[in-house]
Design a protein around this motif. Structure first.
Motif, PDB file in Angstrom:
ATOM      1  N   PRO A 185      30.786  32.601  33.020  1.00 34.11           N
ATOM      2  CA  PRO A 185      30.607  31.144  32.855  1.00 34.11           C
ATOM      3  C   PRO A 185      31.071  30.641  31.488  1.00 34.11           C
ATOM      4  O   PRO A 185      31.633  29.550  31.379  1.00 34.11           O
TER       5      PRO A 185
ATOM      6  N   VAL B 275      39.464  32.038  40.120  1.00 30.19           N
ATOM      7  CA  VAL B 275      38.388  31.164  40.605  1.00 30.19           C
ATOM      8  C   VAL B 275      38.434  29.754  40.024  1.00 30.19           C
ATOM      9  O   VAL B 275      37.883  28.827  40.629  1.00 30.19           O
ATOM     10  N   TYR B 276      39.054  29.549  38.861  1.00 34.89           N
ATOM     11  CA  TYR B 276      39.025  28.223  38.242  1.00 34.89           C
ATOM     12  C   TYR B 276      39.710  27.217  39.155  1.00 34.89           C
ATOM     13  O   TYR B 276      40.898  27.347  39.461  1.00 34.89           O
ATOM     14  N   MET B 277      38.977  26.230  39.619  1.00 33.70           N
ATOM     15  CA  MET B 277      39.483  25.254  40.593  1.00 33.70           C
ATOM     16  C   MET B 277      40.203  25.936  41.754  1.00 33.70           C
ATOM     17  O   MET B 277      41.220  25.444  42.236  1.00 33.70           O
ATOM     18  N   ARG B 278      39.674  27.070  42.155  1.00 32.58           N
ATOM     19  CA  ARG B 278      40.197  27.903  43.258  1.00 32.58           C
ATOM     20  C   ARG B 278      41.560  28.509  42.964  1.00 32.58           C
ATOM     21  O   ARG B 278      42.286  28.878  43.886  1.00 32.58           O
TER      22      ARG B 278
ATOM     23  N   LEU C 107      31.403  46.568  39.361  1.00 35.24           N
ATOM     24  CA  LEU C 107      30.778  46.353  40.673  1.00 35.24           C
ATOM     25  C   LEU C 107      31.478  45.240  41.466  1.00 35.24           C
ATOM     26  O   LEU C 107      31.483  45.255  42.682  1.00 35.24           O
ATOM     27  N   VAL C 108      32.040  44.257  40.753  1.00 38.03           N
ATOM     28  CA  VAL C 108      32.781  43.212  41.463  1.00 38.03           C
ATOM     29  C   VAL C 108      34.225  43.158  40.954  1.00 38.03           C
ATOM     30  O   VAL C 108      34.560  43.761  39.930  1.00 38.03           O
ATOM     31  N   GLY C 109      35.054  42.460  41.694  1.00 35.30           N
ATOM     32  CA  GLY C 109      36.443  42.326  41.305  1.00 35.30           C
ATOM     33  C   GLY C 109      37.206  41.622  42.406  1.00 35.30           C
ATOM     34  O   GLY C 109      36.620  41.195  43.397  1.00 35.30           O
ATOM     35  N   ASN C 110      38.495  41.482  42.188  1.00 33.62           N
ATOM     36  CA  ASN C 110      39.310  40.868  43.237  1.00 33.62           C
ATOM     37  C   ASN C 110      40.784  41.193  43.000  1.00 33.62           C
ATOM     38  O   ASN C 110      41.119  42.019  42.147  1.00 33.62           O
ATOM     39  N   PHE C 111      41.641  40.579  43.802  1.00 37.46           N
ATOM     40  CA  PHE C 111      43.086  40.763  43.692  1.00 37.46           C
ATOM     41  C   PHE C 111      43.679  39.387  43.408  1.00 37.46           C
ATOM     42  O   PHE C 111      43.500  38.457  44.208  1.00 37.46           O
TER      43      PHE C 111
ATOM     44  N   LEU D 148      27.843  29.887  39.233  1.00 30.91           N
ATOM     45  CA  LEU D 148      28.393  31.160  38.755  1.00 30.91           C
ATOM     46  C   LEU D 148      27.347  31.915  37.942  1.00 30.91           C
ATOM     47  O   LEU D 148      27.264  33.144  38.018  1.00 30.91           O
TER      48      LEU D 148
ATOM     49  N   PHE E 245      31.635  33.478  48.130  1.00 29.64           N
ATOM     50  CA  PHE E 245      31.953  33.983  46.792  1.00 29.64           C
ATOM     51  C   PHE E 245      31.469  35.432  46.616  1.00 29.64           C
ATOM     52  O   PHE E 245      32.222  36.302  46.181  1.00 29.64           O
TER      53      PHE E 245
ATOM     54  N   SER F 185      33.370  37.962  48.659  1.00 29.99           N
ATOM     55  CA  SER F 185      34.765  38.130  48.236  1.00 29.99           C
ATOM     56  C   SER F 185      34.898  39.045  47.029  1.00 29.99           C
ATOM     57  O   SER F 185      35.921  39.706  46.872  1.00 29.99           O
ATOM     58  N   VAL F 186      33.892  39.081  46.161  1.00 30.22           N
ATOM     59  CA  VAL F 186      34.030  39.868  44.929  1.00 30.22           C
ATOM     60  C   VAL F 186      33.293  41.208  44.953  1.00 30.22           C
ATOM     61  O   VAL F 186      33.656  42.112  44.199  1.00 30.22           O
ATOM     62  N   TYR F 187      32.276  41.348  45.792  1.00 30.26           N
ATOM     63  CA  TYR F 187      31.505  42.607  45.771  1.00 30.26           C
ATOM     64  C   TYR F 187      32.425  43.769  46.135  1.00 30.26           C
ATOM     65  O   TYR F 187      32.983  43.808  47.226  1.00 30.26           O
TER      66      TYR F 187
ATOM     67  N   ARG G  89      35.307  44.238  45.435  1.00 31.46           N
ATOM     68  CA  ARG G  89      36.590  43.589  45.779  1.00 31.46           C
ATOM     69  C   ARG G  89      36.673  43.126  47.229  1.00 31.46           C
ATOM     70  O   ARG G  89      37.764  42.945  47.764  1.00 31.46           O
ATOM     71  N   GLY G  90      35.502  42.884  47.856  1.00 25.86           N
ATOM     72  CA  GLY G  90      35.571  42.233  49.154  1.00 25.86           C
ATOM     73  C   GLY G  90      34.874  42.979  50.275  1.00 25.86           C
ATOM     74  O   GLY G  90      35.257  44.092  50.609  1.00 25.86           O
TER      75      GLY G  90
ATOM     76  N   LYS H 114      36.737  28.120  52.397  1.00 21.42           N
ATOM     77  CA  LYS H 114      36.650  27.755  50.972  1.00 21.42           C
ATOM     78  C   LYS H 114      35.243  27.937  50.427  1.00 21.42           C
ATOM     79  O   LYS H 114      34.263  27.706  51.129  1.00 21.42           O
ATOM     80  N   SER H 115      35.138  28.285  49.144  1.00 21.74           N
ATOM     81  CA  SER H 115      33.850  28.169  48.448  1.00 21.74           C
ATOM     82  C   SER H 115      33.988  27.206  47.281  1.00 21.74           C
ATOM     83  O   SER H 115      35.085  26.996  46.764  1.00 21.74           O
ATOM     84  N   SER H 116      32.854  26.607  46.914  1.00 22.03           N
ATOM     85  CA  SER H 116      32.772  25.715  45.750  1.00 22.03           C
ATOM     86  C   SER H 116      31.520  26.101  44.993  1.00 22.03           C
ATOM     87  O   SER H 116      30.431  26.071  45.557  1.00 22.03           O
TER      88      SER H 116
ATOM     89  N   LEU I 260      33.245  23.671  39.942  1.00 24.24           N
ATOM     90  CA  LEU I 260      34.369  23.931  39.027  1.00 24.24           C
ATOM     91  C   LEU I 260      35.145  25.191  39.423  1.00 24.24           C
ATOM     92  O   LEU I 260      36.340  25.295  39.162  1.00 24.24           O
ATOM     93  N   VAL I 261      34.461  26.165  40.018  1.00 25.24           N
ATOM     94  CA  VAL I 261      35.179  27.357  40.481  1.00 25.24           C
ATOM     95  C   VAL I 261      34.978  27.535  41.986  1.00 25.24           C
ATOM     96  O   VAL I 261      34.119  26.882  42.594  1.00 25.24           O
ATOM     97  N   GLY I 262      35.778  28.411  42.555  1.00 26.50           N
ATOM     98  CA  GLY I 262      35.684  28.680  43.981  1.00 26.50           C
ATOM     99  C   GLY I 262      36.817  29.577  44.405  1.00 26.50           C
ATOM    100  O   GLY I 262      37.614  30.020  43.577  1.00 26.50           O
ATOM    101  N   ASN I 263      36.865  29.856  45.692  1.00 30.16           N
ATOM    102  CA  ASN I 263      37.971  30.663  46.196  1.00 30.16           C
ATOM    103  C   ASN I 263      38.097  30.498  47.702  1.00 30.16           C
ATOM    104  O   ASN I 263      37.433  29.657  48.301  1.00 30.16           O
TER     105      ASN I 263
END
Lengths: 354, 354
Positions: free
Chosen positions: A53, A88-91, A124-128, B49, B84, B87-89, B91-92, B113-115, B124-127
């Motif tokens: 954050p 993640v910032y503004m998707r 523990l978390v992450g993404n592509f 977040l 959210f 998607s991140v745990y 890496r998904g 979508k997430s917000s 402000l963030v999402g995916n």
């Protein structure tokens, strides 16, 4: 993907209005025109979901919107933070990554993965979320010490060896040395990245060929973890490759031709490791029982078999399954002990009856 | 995507070992066999977040690994958090979503979508991370009040009206009423979801047709925001559609045939809004100047033009650009005032000289 010297100035000129997410130790290298900056203390505490954050808030305070471009400059921790924050910032914002460690340049800058800690749980978390562009400015190598450079070379030689005998021979012919002159760095990085791309393209889902890139990692991670990262990642990968070769020779996985090929790799890694020691890096005392315990706990094994990448037959790598028996554990211990003894690493073998 | 009655039991039977991420107010509806649960207080504070590490930690404590399936049950806040977190745990993780509000069922469960809020900045963030399956159990509708059901119906009729005259006529023929019998809900939801899918498939990148789904939203959001969400989202969208119709008529965007078509929508939305009021919901006092201010600040406008979706010509929707002039602002005010007066909403028109 571009590799060259003096590329930072061009990136900044092309992205004057970008927000720069930068390792604070490298901030002095940024031109003043890169005015919008988020400086990051590059450590495991900042590479966490709970610290995210604050990064997002700083982007917001600098006015980031959907069309803002992010430029991230730093090593693996910066890459992780930037991948996650930009995704993640503004998707999702577009971003450029400039790796500044040799390990990042040679290996991890490709693939687009992030790994983020959560409340003490590592990665523990992450993404592509790959950057739209990776720009490798070789001039950052000047800021690295022998341990960092050789750690990166270990990942590079691992990639090239995994690709096959010709690729390994080409790598050695490029002339990896310390200190690393820019023209050699350019050749080695280009070769390493091209080869890693081949692995990713042929095996998008990480099922087969790409698993060979774990070479040195199962043996090496155990050493890193058992020493609380007292042995750095790239150096531990080098030692992991040596242990794997010793284990493959004792287990007769190799033919005589394969032994010669694997020995050539071992000699190269040993020479590189000697340079790290000569640069003043001291080995921590290693608890062999703890190493074997960490090896045993590796997520990549299954309930019946240890799963390790070793050189087999003519020296090519293969992911093999070995029964989880006392005999296997004794063999693993013997190989670790042999490599520790050879490198002068003090391992508490006596106290480690497992 | 499945729509039907009594589907919760089947989802739980099929995912006995899943982790259930559930609105705590709905936990009593879960069979005991859904044993691994993360209960979420569904509010804007938890949809942040900074609250996410706690959700991730609970997943970890319940033993979540790469192959864990997540089942999320709840309204929009649960959908955001589950999208959210899943998607991140590691890496998904794969996940199933069961929307429990009519708004979720009719509209927002599609799209993936997430917000997520960050330190007070809303969404402000999402995916993007769609569930592998959306299961709509109509029996959850029993737990909803008139305002929640009609809010959902407003989104559904908006989608069908946006698709064209035939789709709107079919929607009305399905017979939307309050209370909403399950067989009618089944028909309406199937129609609404099929139609929304059409929009998403024809316009994956949200550039053209799909923008029509913002109908009612620019006018409605301004009302929601100016009353600090004292008018709920779905009801505000209904009012937004009414204001847009009034604005289109006064601006002569409609032909006589179009006026009849738009009036049919207006009559329907007015009848639905009356039901909300009869159910006991009271309008907050509305500051018209604040509404116009929020309208003016909407991100979807550009520097020269207001950008709104209104019915034009034969009543079909179009995204139009109107100059940001005093005349336009006066016209906007007139339309808001007309709708507020018609619905008996007390708007502080006197104090609102902008």
């Amino acid at each position: 993907m571009r590799v060259g010297r003096g590329l930072l100035a061009g990136v900044v000129a092309a992205h004057a209005d970008a927000i720069y997410l930068v390792d604070e130790r490298l901030a002095h290298l940024l031109p003043a025109s890169a005015a919008k900056r988020v400086l990051i203390e590059a450590n495991e505490t900042r590479k966490s979901l709970e610290a995210m954050p604050d990064v997002i808030l700083k982007l917001r305070e600098l006015g980031a919107n959907r069309s803002t471009h992010i430029v991230s400059i730093g090593g693996g921790v910066l890459q992780d933070i930037a991948t996650f924050a930009a995704s993640v910032y503004m998707r999702g914002l577009k971003w450029t990554y400039m790796p500044t460690t040799l390990l990042g340049m040679a290996d991890s800058c490709i693939g687009g993965k992030s790994s983020i800690n959560v409340l003490g749980y590592k990665n523990l978390v992450g993404n592509f979320y790959p950057p739209v562009e990776v720009v490798i400015d070789i001039d950052f190598i000047r800021s690295l010490d022998a341990e960092q450079v050789i750690g990166g070379l270990n990942e590079a030689v691992k990639i090239c060896y995994a690709r096959g005998a010709q690729s390994f021979a080409d790598y050695l012919a490029d002339g990896p040395v310390w200190p690393l002159p820019p023209e050699i760095a350019q050749r080695l990085l280009t070769r390493s990245l091209t080869t890693k791309k081949w692995f990713i393209e042929i095996d998008e889902f990480d099922r087969k060929e790409r698993l060979l890139l774990n070479y040195g990692h199962t043996f090496g991670h155990a050493l890193e973890a058992a020493t609380q990262f007292g042995v750095s990642h790239g150096v531990a990968v080098g030692l992991g490759m040596l242990v794997a070769i010793d284990f493959a020779k004792r287990g007769a996985h190799l033919t005589p031709a394969g032994t010669a090929q694997a020995d050539a790799l071992a000699r190269h890694v040993e020479a590189m490791t000697d340079i790290v020691v000569e640069s003043g890096v001291r080995w921590p005392r290693v608890d062999l029982a703890a190493v074997l315990q960490k090896f045993d706990n590796d997520k990549k094994h299954n309930s019946e078999f240890y799963r390790v990448v070793v050189p087999v037959r003519d020296g090519e790598l293969e992911l093999i399954s070995i029964p989880r028996t006392d005999a296997t554990r004794a063999a693993l211990r013997t190989s670790y002990e042999a490599i520790f003894a050879q490198l002068g690493i003090d391992s508490a073998a006596q106290s480690s009856a497992a």
